[in-house]
Enzyme design. Sequence first.
Site, mmCIF file in Angstrom:
data_model
loop_
_atom_site.group_PDB
_atom_site.id
_atom_site.type_symbol
_atom_site.label_atom_id
_atom_site.label_comp_id
_atom_site.label_asym_id
_atom_site.label_seq_id
_atom_site.Cartn_x
_atom_site.Cartn_y
_atom_site.Cartn_z
ATOM 1 C CG HIS A 91 -2.310 0.625 0.830
ATOM 2 N ND1 HIS A 91 -3.480 0.363 1.504
ATOM 3 C CD2 HIS A 91 -2.633 1.535 -0.136
ATOM 4 C CE1 HIS A 91 -4.460 1.081 0.969
ATOM 5 N NE2 HIS A 91 -3.972 1.805 -0.021
ATOM 6 C CG ASP B 180 -6.464 -0.628 4.280
ATOM 7 O OD1 ASP B 180 -6.339 -1.711 4.869
ATOM 8 O OD2 ASP B 180 -5.507 0.003 3.799
ATOM 9 C CG HIS C 297 -4.663 -3.045 8.285
ATOM 10 N ND1 HIS C 297 -4.803 -3.823 7.152
ATOM 11 C CD2 HIS C 297 -4.381 -3.884 9.307
ATOM 12 C CE1 HIS C 297 -4.605 -5.096 7.491
ATOM 13 N NE2 HIS C 297 -4.351 -5.166 8.791
ATOM 14 C CG ASP D 25 -2.865 1.454 5.499
ATOM 15 O OD1 ASP D 25 -2.739 0.532 6.330
ATOM 16 O OD2 ASP D 25 -3.131 1.233 4.302
ATOM 17 C CG HIS E 241 2.380 -2.348 4.429
ATOM 18 N ND1 HIS E 241 1.747 -3.509 4.022
ATOM 19 C CD2 HIS E 241 2.815 -2.578 5.691
ATOM 20 C CE1 HIS E 241 1.778 -4.395 5.005
ATOM 21 N NE2 HIS E 241 2.427 -3.871 6.009
ATOM 22 C CG ASP F 248 -5.093 -3.031 1.727
ATOM 23 O OD1 ASP F 248 -5.172 -4.256 1.499
ATOM 24 O OD2 ASP F 248 -4.193 -2.521 2.425
ATOM 25 C CG ASP G 247 -5.923 -5.483 4.094
ATOM 26 O OD1 ASP G 247 -6.795 -4.599 4.127
ATOM 27 O OD2 ASP G 247 -4.752 -5.297 4.488
ATOM 28 C CD GLU H 41 -0.513 -4.403 1.249
ATOM 29 O OE1 GLU H 41 -0.095 -5.576 1.409
ATOM 30 O OE2 GLU H 41 0.117 -3.388 1.626
HETATM 31 MN MN LIG Z 1 -3.615 -0.716 3.499
#
Ligand SMILES: [Mn+2]
Length: 297
Positions: free
Chosen positions: A97, A120, A122, A124, A137, A224, A226, A269
């Site tokens: 990322h 995402d 997360h 970040d 990332h 992302d 994820d 990712e």
């Molecule tokens: Mn990310």
Amino acid sequence: MNVRILGVPMDLGANRRGTDMGPSAVRSANLSDRLEELGHTVRDGGNVFAHEPETQTRDEGGLLFLDEIVETCENVGRRVHKAKTDGEIPLVIGGDHSISMGTMAGAASEGTRVGVLWIDAHTDFNTTKTSPSGNVHGMPLAAIAGIGDPRLCEIGGIAPKAREGDIVIVGARSVDGAESELLRESNVTVFTMRDIDERGMSRVMESALTIANEGTDRLHVSLDMDAVDPESAPGVGTPKPGGLTYREAHLALEMVSDSGQLGSMDVVEVNPILDEGNRTAELGVELAASAFGKKIL
Ligand SMILES: [Mn+2]
């Protein structure tokens, strides 16, 4: 639309190898063809160079592979800027990322005010002070907002690349302690998985797009993979249970398309080493198609 694909085979910002193979995996899943079927003109600009971690020095004082990441992101920024001035919509395929700092450098060039939709698991939003790992990332969104190490914040010579009030995160379910404090102090809007559970994706995305598109020139979507639940997207660098369902993810990107504001996008990712077949890259292509106008009917 005219779409310019750029691959960034870089995994220097992550703590495990494999996302450097993401661009190949996504191209193998017929990204160009899917977008052309929607009536777009697609040009693939190839890959932006990234170093291999094995050839470089790892520790650079709390930021792992800093110089190499900055070098690649500067080049991504130039290529995205060029696509933008050629009237093309850059679609950047990662890579981890951290490449989004480069995409945003290009998207925000020449004073363009960019709204950011960061999909995402997360947030970040770490800095060198809050990061438990030093992996870049985990920091790109903070750097885009101008927070953290100046060498990251100033990529492309534009800092910040987006105003905090123009940034919205959707799908968050894993936030580090000090990162969470930094986010709460900021003007960034975060829609967590709980918000999506309670309000539904449709209402969350309505709010998210209103915030990101209000007063801004163009929308940047940073997807992302994820964010999607590992049941549908197992091949990602840092899988986290409890994510977006297949349909929630599609709905979010269909609503992006409806907004008519999409100016640039990253899909990041994808980690083919951890994937089952190539299904995470295939899902990335399908979701990109939704963002670029694919409809069920
Ligand atoms: Mn990310």
